[in-house]
Structures are given as C-alpha cells and as structure tokens.
Design an enzyme around this catalytic site. Structure first.
Site, short mmCIF file in Angstrom:
data_model
loop_
_atom_site.label_atom_id
_atom_site.label_comp_id
_atom_site.label_asym_id
_atom_site.label_seq_id
_atom_site.Cartn_x
_atom_site.Cartn_y
_atom_site.Cartn_z
CB SER A 251 -0.90 0.02 1.48
OG SER A 251 -1.82 -1.08 1.23
CG HIS B 162 -5.44 -1.53 4.37
ND1 HIS B 162 -6.34 -2.27 3.51
CD2 HIS B 162 -4.76 -0.49 3.47
CE1 HIS B 162 -6.04 -2.28 2.10
NE2 HIS B 162 -5.21 -1.19 2.24
#
Lengths: 469, 469
Positions: free
Chosen positions: B281, B397
């Site tokens: 990410s 997340h």
C-alpha cells in the site's frame, strides 16, 4: 444471543451475529416471542436523551415562532446539529442490530424470517412495542429491497431446480399441480419473471406469470389449459395471470408495482407487436364483503318491515341489494333451492350452502349471474376503505396505474375461485400512455378508472335507491 | 425541474424525474450550485411542525422524569405515535426526492453525480445547509449501497470493453499504461474483483487488484513487472496491490471493507494453498506530515537555541526528529547537497528540492534511509487524528482488521511514490484468525496492531525524548 443486541456501541463481530441467527433458529416459538419482546422493550430508544435534546432545541428556537432566516448561518448550524442528534436519539437501539444483520451474509434473509415471526405474534396479540418494532423493521426492509437493488430475472426451464422448486412452492394464485404444469408455464407462449436480490440468491422475492395471447382471456381455464399455445408472433396481449410473493416477512412492501412496470417495459421491447397489457385477477374479498352486506341488509329489511319508519333505532333506511326483477327471480327459485324471508336471505343461504351447490345448477346460475356480476362491479368500483379500493388485489393494480376493464362470469370454477368471488374474475388493463396519470389520480383522490362496459353495471344504481319492499 | 422537488406530497410521475435529471445535466455548474442551494434551503424540514410535536411530546411525558413502565401500554402508544411523527417531521423534504430518484431507472447513478457536485461545492464554500443536505444524501446512499445489495464480480479479459475501460479510467493507485498492462492485470497470477450494483450495470463501484505470489512483495515494481508470473498453484500469498473507487460521489462510504472481506473468503475457498493475505500500500500522507513536522520542529529548535528555557512563549520543548547519529550523518552531507542550520532543515530542503533530486544520489539515499524509514514507522504507528491513524490508507486497512507488517524502502520509485512517501510502501497483513478482534480493538480504543519488526523502529524512541541540541 443477547450480546448481539447489547453490543450496540461497538463493531459487532461476525461470529456473534452468526451465533445470534443460529441460536434464533434453534429456539421455540415461545422463546422467540420472549426474545422479540425483550428486543422491542429493552432496546427501544432512550427517552431521557430525547427529552434532553428537545429542551436544547426549544432553547435554540427561543421565543421566536419562526424558523431562522436564510442568513443566520450560525443559528442554522445549531438547528442542524440538534436535529441530527435528535434524529439519532429517536432511532431505537434495535435498529443498529437490524443494520448490522443486513450487512452480514445471510442476514437479510434472516431479517425477513424474523419479521414473519413478528407478524404472526402481533396478529394474535396487540403489543404496541412489538408493533413499533415491526414498523421500523418494515421500513428498513423496504429501503434495502428498493427496486434499484433488485435484479429482474427471466425464469426458464433451464434454471436450477432449487429455484424452480420455489416457484412451485410459492405460487399462491393458481397452484402448480405437477412438473408438466410448471414446464408449460415456462414454455412457449408463457413467461415468468422474478425479482432477485444479491443477498438472497436463488430465491425470487416475488414472481409474475405471463401468458402471450391473441385476446385478453376471460377465464383462467383457457390460460392454464389452452393446448397448444398460439405462436408468440401472433400474440397481441401479454396477460399477467399470477403474481406471488415468496416471503411472508415482506408483507406490506410493494415490490409487485415495480416488477409489473419492468416486465411491461421488457416485453414491449422484445415483442413490439404486443399492445395490450392486462391481468386476469382474482377478487379475493368479494364474497366475504357480499355475505356481510347480505346479512346486515337482510336484517335491516326485516326491521323496516316490522317497525315504523319513525323508529329511532339508528338504522338508516335498509337497502335492497337487488333490482326488483332480480328480487323476483330469486324469490321464484327459493322454494326449490333455499329458504329465506327475502331475496337477500335466499342468496345468503345459497352462497353459504356446503360444496357451493349453487354453482352446479344451470337454473340457479342463470338467475344469480346478473345480480352477482352487478354487485361485483359495485364492490370493485365503489366499495372503499380509507379512500382506497376495499379489495386488496384491486387496490394493488389501481395504485400501480391500471384500470378496471371487464368482469368475467365463471372465470375460475375452482373451489377457491367459487369461494372467494363466486367464480368471477376481473381483467385490469395497463394502458402504457395512462399508467402514470391513473396511478397519480388514484393515489391523490382514490379515483378508480374503469371501462364503460363495467361502469354500466353500476351506473343505473345512481337513481334514488329503492328501499326494501 | 422544480416540479420534481415540489411534488412532495404525491406520487411523482416518472417523466418529471426524467426531465429533472436531464435538465440537471444540461445546466452549467453555476446553475447546478444555485439549484442545489435552493434544494437545501427551501426543501428543508418544517421547523414549526417540529416545535409543535415537541410540545406534544413534553405534554405526554408530563412532569415525570422517567420513561413509562412496561405496563403503561397506553402511554407507550402515545409515545410511539408522537415519536413516529417527530421522526417524520425531522426528515427534510428533499429526502423524498432522493428516495424517488433511487427508485427511478438511472436515478442511483444520477444521485452519485449530484453528490459529487455537492462535494465540490462544499469543498470551496462552507455552506451549512448544503453540508446538512450532503450528510443526508450520504446516509441514504450508504443504505442503498449496503454490501448486501452489491454483487461481487470477477473481472476478466472476457468482460465487455465498456466495463474494462472503466478499470483503466479509474485505477487510481497504479495507473494502467496500455492494453497489455491491463491484460496482464487480469491474466494468470492476477485477479481483479469489483462490486457491481444492479442499478448501475457495467460499472464497478469499486475494484481491487490482486497478485498471487510466493511471498509478500516488497516493491510495486516486482508486482507490476514480474514476467512471467509464477504458476498459481505455487502461490502462498494473495497481495492486494490496488483498490480504487470509481464514484467520487460515494466518498466516505466504505465499500472497500466488505469488498476485501469477500475477496479473502472467495480466494481462500478457491485456492486453499494461499495462506497470506497482504497488501502493498501507498502511504499517501507521510511526506506531507513529515514536511510540516520538520518545518515546525526546525523552527522550535532555533527558538530554543536563542531563548532561555524559562521563556514563556508557550512552545514546549522542541524535539529533534533525528537520533544523534542520524543528525550527524545528515549534517555531514549538508555541505555538498543542501544547506540548513540543523538536520531537520537540511532534510526539509532535500525533500522539497525539484525533481526529487535526493533520490538519485546513492550517497544521499544511504544517509536518508534510516531516518526516513524510522519516521515513517512512527507516522504509521503513532500519529493519530481523533484517536485513529492519521494516514488515510492506514486507517482504512486498520479499521478493516489488518495489522501493519513491514515498510519497504524504495518500493515505489515513480514520481508519485517519491512525492507522497519518499518511495516507501507498506505491507498490511490480514490474518484471518485476528481480523475481527483487530478491527474491534482499533474501533474501540484506536489500538494499532503491528509486527515486532516494524515496532522496533519506534520503540527506542520511548526513552525520555532528546531535546534539541
């Protein structure tokens, strides 16, 4: 189980929701009732908090009776803030559980089962808190099952047996007797469409059966038994002959309206030669209404005969439901078939006789046909409840924008058909160019659009009503 | 156009809604702004009615400070009635328009466009009534787009070009450069899943790209350019390397959370040999945070040097962001590469130099690597806003139940990667057995779960903080 409800402030763990729904399935009806009552009463809203916010609200609005002007952005901001909080405080705590279940796999289906249970409890007992819970759940389900979220599926013989078995199980209007019958309803000259929701796969929430015909059918026999069907290219009419909901827990949520609209659009697109969209519908409330009308009017008629018209018993003039010639014809046959002090009592006795014996005599049928059709037209066009058609199926099609086109004698000779509506069925017609206008006027004023043909049945009655003899 | 808004009490005719949305598309941004403002202000709630109901409510609750006991069914019924009315009165009139549009074909898509416009207006001007309208619309959209209503679609090269073109257009993380690139992302060793809504066909609302790998990738280069991919049967790890939303009008509605959960379940089912679910990410807010930290701390350090520590300027002790050995190494290179009174000012100047020149010098990279990684770990694990991770992707997340596993140096050397996060990327890991527990603890206490490896970067800092030299 209670942990799924009580964990209102934090994220609920999936496994808790699983336990909750599994636990619910495993307990008895009585324990479900107790659980639902606890949910309704203990997880309601916090009224102390509501009162607190209400006081704040009155504080902001102060003495002024008016809303703030558009310039007072600061005051407006306070209004918005308290209104938001108030709106939130007015949400019962159990809504959070519903919302979480909806996001949980299988949760939507579970909620419909929960609601079906709630509906059967409140049908037996009038528990206000459970009714309040039901109205919240109904609203939520209505939102989640918005037509935009539903997929129109053309159901065919190629669909999985697990889906087709649902069709057989839930066909509520004209039961499917065997596989051959089902296959015919999905074959040439027939269509079946269902609404599927992504969260409840393989199970249409509602489905509609369509026959492609030359003309608007008069009887259900010709729809269910015409063999072989006409070639589809010769069809002029798409006849909706059955619409069934599969989920008792979705009662009161009108999915059918959107289903019909989408099916019309689809058929129109695929088969431009089809210009008539009509139904062949049951009249489920007709005989029930007629029997109670016959009983009360027949009593009134007897009262009128035995008492002076200046009597203050509070009854208005009794009304003979029959025209004079009908009354005479009925009384003429009364000796042979059924006793009664007047035509209404005779009719009452005939209609309530065992095994619908009246329907087996050609002589009786010819006498009863005219009054039963005429009163049926009156029931459909004039009998209202809260400004809407009394008959539930009539109300359904009228609010969708249909008009009442024609009533058909001996259109459904099944036991159910005779019992519900003396075998009479009705055609509602959806005229594309008028659907929205008709739905609108029915919605706003309760106006029922009807063909001249059926209107003629009831208009003679508009002369001063005959009193009982 | 105004007729669609004003027809609040009756059924709205489809054509009016069509005219409304077509009209909206045809007018200028300025006119849209005016229309939306009118909607927000003139079709708000009726505050006179709210006040009226509030008075009724206080009347029922009377002097008692308590809610009615469970036995007072009558009082309870009054509460329910007024609460229902109050709830209804607190709904702005424009909600009816939203609800109607949602049921109208194409309406849901139209509403997302409407909301995108609203968001760009309130980004420019702080108009409270428009913000209130936005929060209502956002809530409605969130309900309608509940995960239960969304269909998970495995996007492949066999999908229509009209759908694939959306993937190319909306891939926000790692732009797709050409058809070959797209084909590779849908081919062997790769997966792409999207959420489709029945009312917005052929256009995934959000999609996620997955690479099937032997190990958790450290750099995006190896994900986008590994050629050829490994056989899928040898993969141990499903790496989520991109998640993109296609609808600006759905900002703030977390569809990704459910998408990730469903993709994990699906991959796990189809490929049981895959045991690791991780992301690679971006860290979009790192450099922005670091620059502002460097600027403020560097100033504080200068102040501290020139003023006495008893000074009442209100600044607490300045903090040197660097360890002593880092500070020394940075000052050592400052002569050659960038000036500055202290290490923080040198770093600030390096990071803001044109064309990310710092990333092209091996010498600079070796000096900057340790402090940039260490501060990045601190940013991810310790910097919070309202108790949640400051970085938006981290927050995303973590709230879904992931943990911070590893940060990777020079993992994204693209201009965007260098600009956002000095080329650093992070692996979040979803451990099936912990997802719910982690989501829960992050939600309730803001606790960020992290591996020992990354934790080691920040724990030395827990000794009493060094003040500026």
């Amino acid at each position: 189980m209670s942990s799924a409800i009580s964990m209102n402030k934090t994220e609920v763990i999936d496994s808790v929701l699983n336990d909750f729904s599994e636990g619910y399935f495993s307990i008895s009806y009585e324990n479900r009732r107790r659980l639902l009552l606890e949910l309704a009463k203990e997880y309601d809203l916090d009224r102390t908090q509501v009162r607190e916010l209400i006081k704040q609200y009155l504080g902001v609005s102060g003495e002024e009776a008016q809303s703030p002007g558009p310039e007072d952005e600061g005051v407006l901001a306070s209004f918005y803030r308290i209104e938001r909080n108030l709106r939130h405080a007015l949400k019962p705590k159990y809504e959070a559980l519903f919302e979480r279940l909806n996001m949980h796999p299988g949760g939507l289906k579970f909620l419909t089962i929960l609601r079906a249970d709630i509906l059967s409890i409140i049908a037996e007992e009038n528990i206000v808190s459970l009714r309040a819970l039901d109205s919240h759940l109904k609203e939520k389900l209505g939102t989640w099952l918005s037509p935009a979220a539903l997929e129109l599926h053309h159901i065919t013989w190629d669909d999985p047996a697990s889906l087709l078995e649902k069709i057989v199980a839930y066909e509520a209007v004209h039961p499917i007797s065997n596989l051959l019958d089902l296959k015919r309803r999905l074959g040439v000259g027939r269509r079946c469409f269902g609404y599927l929701h992504p969260a409840i796969p393989g199970e249409p929430l509602i489905f509609i059966e369509v026959a492609l015909l030359k003309n608007v059918a008069e009887t259900i026999q010709e729809v269910l038994w015409d063999d072989p069907p006409i070639p589809e290219s010769e069809a002029n009419c798409a006849l909706f002959y059955s619409i069934s909901s599969t989920q008792p827990g979705l009662a009161g949520i009108n999915l059918g309206k959107f289903l019909i609209k989408r099916v019309i659009t689809l058929v129109k697109r695929d088969m431009p030669h089809i210009s008539i969209f009509a139904t062949l519908s049951p009249i489920p409330g007709y005989i029930q209404w007629l029997l109670s009308k016959l009983a009360s009017q027949s009593n009134l008629a007897e009262d009128d005969k035995s008492q002076s018209s200046a009597d203050t018993s509070g009854s208005t003039f009794g009304e003979n439901l029959f025209e004079p010639e009908e009354e005479k014809a009925i009384m003429d046959i009364s000796e042979e078939f059924a006793a009664g002090k007047n035509g209404m009592e005779v009719m009452l006795n005939l209609l309530t006789s065992t095994n619908q014996e009246w329907s087996k005599s050609a002589e009786l049928l010819s006498v009863l046909k005219t009054p039963l059709l005429r009163l049926c037209a009156r029931y459909l066009l004039q009998e209202k409840k809260r400004g809407k058609a009394l008959d539930s199926v009539a109300n359904f099609h009228l609010q969708n924008g249909a008009m009442v086109e024609r009533i058909n004698w001996m259109a459904n000779k099944s036991e159910k058909g005779l019992h519900q509506s003396a075998g009479i069925m009705v055609n509602y017609v959806y005229r594309l160019e008028n659907i929205e206008e008709y739905a609108q006027s029915y919605f706003s004023s309760g106006h029922i659009h009807a063909s001249d043909e059926i209107r003629r049945f009831v208009e003679p009655l508009k002369k001063p009503e005959a009193t009982a003899n």
